[in-house]
Design an enzyme around this catalytic site. Sequence first.
Site, PDB file in Angstrom:
ATOM      1  N   GLU A 178       0.390  -1.817  -0.016  1.00  0.00           N
ATOM      2  CA  GLU A 178       0.396   0.257   0.070  1.00  0.00           C
ATOM      3  C   GLU A 178       0.321   1.353   0.265  1.00  0.00           C
ATOM      4  O   GLU A 178       0.517   1.788   1.192  1.00  0.00           O
ATOM      5  CB  GLU A 178      -0.581  -0.373   1.313  1.00  0.00           C
ATOM      6  N   LYS A 220      -2.373  -1.965  -3.023  1.00  0.00           N
ATOM      7  CA  LYS A 220      -3.183  -0.951  -2.627  1.00  0.00           C
ATOM      8  C   LYS A 220      -2.726   0.093  -2.953  1.00  0.00           C
ATOM      9  O   LYS A 220      -2.359   0.943  -1.984  1.00  0.00           O
ATOM     10  CB  LYS A 220      -3.707  -1.561  -1.136  1.00  0.00           C
TER      11      LYS A 220
HETATM   12  P1  13P Z   1      -9.864   4.485   3.960  1.00  0.00           P
HETATM   13  O1  13P Z   1     -10.534   4.123   2.538  1.00  0.00           O
HETATM   14  O2  13P Z   1     -10.070   4.763   5.280  1.00  0.00           O
HETATM   15  O3  13P Z   1      -8.848   5.309   2.612  1.00  0.00           O
HETATM   16  O4  13P Z   1      -8.588   3.373   4.669  1.00  0.00           O
HETATM   17  C1  13P Z   1      -7.897   2.605   4.291  1.00  0.00           C
HETATM   18  C2  13P Z   1      -6.784   1.905   4.637  1.00  0.00           C
HETATM   19  O5  13P Z   1      -6.383   0.747   4.898  1.00  0.00           O
HETATM   20  C3  13P Z   1      -4.968   2.872   5.193  1.00  0.00           C
HETATM   21  O6  13P Z   1      -4.570   2.141   5.162  1.00  0.00           O
END
Ligand code: 13P
Length: 343
Positions: A178, A220
Amino acid sequence: MNIGELKSVANDIVAKPKGLLAADESGPTIKKRFDSIKVESTEESRRRYRELLFTTEGIERYISGVILYDETLRQSSSDGTPFSNLLSSRGIIPGIKVDKGAKALALYSGDKITEGLDGLRDRLAEYRQLGARFAKWRAVIEVDEHDVPSAYAIRANAHALARYAALCQEAGLTPIVEPEVLMDGTHDIGRCEVVTSRVLEQVFAELDAHRVLFEGMLLKPNMVIAGKKCTNQASSQQVAEATVRCLMRYVPAAVPGIVFLSGGQSPEDATDHLNAMNAMGSHPWQLSFSYGRALQEPVLEAWKGQESNVPTAQQAFFKRCRLNGLAREGTYNSAMETTDSSA
Ligand code: 13P
């Protein structure tokens, strides 16, 4: 490393019409969410809230997995069933956030670096024992209209993401990688596309150098979108086109799926943007969701910490799960926000 399992978990997570619930808020973050509805954050209130989410009827049709926080993976439902067993018995895969948060990057004003690599190999082994089958690490890329992020911050974060992903695959956990380019600030969608492109290019170069198997991981990312304070907000179609263009340039087709974060978009926008991308036709990877706030905001609002509000809160949760499931097929439209009778 069990390549077959890494791949099958990745593919199961993004099987249509499903996506992920990110319920991995750290102690300080869940406190912030609870503060907004005037609920005290205690171990028991957090447990009760997560139980509300995980026991919502029917969500397994749209939710393939849940990202948990360390504390939650060790908690159980009111009848004593560990949350990881509860989820698995419903066909929902438990996952775990393993990073230790983003801190200021020394000597680089404005940039952040995510911590948590020390001791990670041992922590991953324990998390697998506790039932987790995938993991998540979030890199935070700050963005302004000038010098942030630095090229070095992008490199350092990409390197940490790749070290994490390699350790996960070694431990038999499918890594969710991510890199989040924040949507705070005044920058426009063009600036977001440039920064996201640089980040993804570097992330995949590092993943490759670390011998991470692309078929056994998920990405992600943020969507390519204007900063919240930008006076020139892009349309849904513009967001969808810029995001898909950027991903097409930098994400190998071997990656089975892309599960977007919501990043502070409203629940409706997050659904609408995902829908617009899927409505463009088929792509080399599945395009799905891994939303935190965009799935949970209406739930928190409806719950407000009251036991008597649990059924309404669960209805609100099911509705968002279902509408995002439709967005995976490109068949959502905003009129369903008010007319969706199954919610
Ligand atoms: P949000 O969808 O609120 O951005 O959170 C996703 C997430 O896992 C952030 O690390």
